[in-house]
Design an enzyme around this catalytic site. Sequence first.
Site, PDB file in Angstrom:
ATOM      1  N   ASN A 158      50.884   7.696  15.966  1.00 21.92           N
ATOM      2  CA  ASN A 158      51.767   7.714  14.803  1.00 21.92           C
ATOM      3  C   ASN A 158      53.214   7.867  15.281  1.00 21.92           C
ATOM      4  OD1 ASN A 158      53.149   8.292  12.414  1.00 21.92           O
ATOM      5  ND2 ASN A 158      52.344  10.373  12.275  1.00 21.92           N
ATOM      6  N   TYR A 169      39.376  14.499  10.884  1.00 22.18           N
ATOM      7  CA  TYR A 169      39.364  13.159  11.453  1.00 22.18           C
ATOM      8  C   TYR A 169      38.184  12.365  10.888  1.00 22.18           C
ATOM      9  CZ  TYR A 169      42.825  14.823  14.802  1.00 22.18           C
ATOM     10  OH  TYR A 169      43.967  15.316  15.376  1.00 22.18           O
TER      11      TYR A 169
END
Length: 180
Positions: free
Chosen positions: A131, A107
């Site tokens: 997403n 990340y």
Amino acid sequence: MSVTTVYATLDSPLGELLVVGEESATAPGGVALRSLSVPGQKGGAVVRDGWRRAPELFGEAAAQLKAYFAGELTRFELAYADGGGTEFQRRVWGAVEGVPYGETTSYGKVAESIGASRAAVRAVGTAIGRNPLLVVRPCHRIVGAGGALVGYAGGLERKRLLLELELHTHGAHGTRGPVR
């Protein structure tokens, strides 16, 4: 001009996938993909009134997903519906799409790749969690610091399954260690 939302369900090793799209005169096969979700997915799509079941429009998506799960496809070539997500989310999703098959990144590295500070890691994680295109936009390739399996809207077991599929079918190309 109104947009017609169409959907289909597809069998997969992850369970029954719900694919949602918009009819499009310019997209190959006549549909632009808007969402792909798995059963029980946090924030996943649900069939709504007014949507039309049209499995015949998702032949190309079904063929590519089948090839991916068979280890024969490493990159999806599908038309996506326009819109969706904030500008920040779209930047994060673009970075996610750039993570090669069989590899992972963190990340923090996604944040860095879009010019965000290390303090933005949580915001990056939130964007990845939203997403709408699981599997085809490979958010499963984003892992925690040190390679830990964390944060997948479809569940960590599905994330592990996808990463192991990629490792075993493309392991020589991968640059990471075992999935933890």
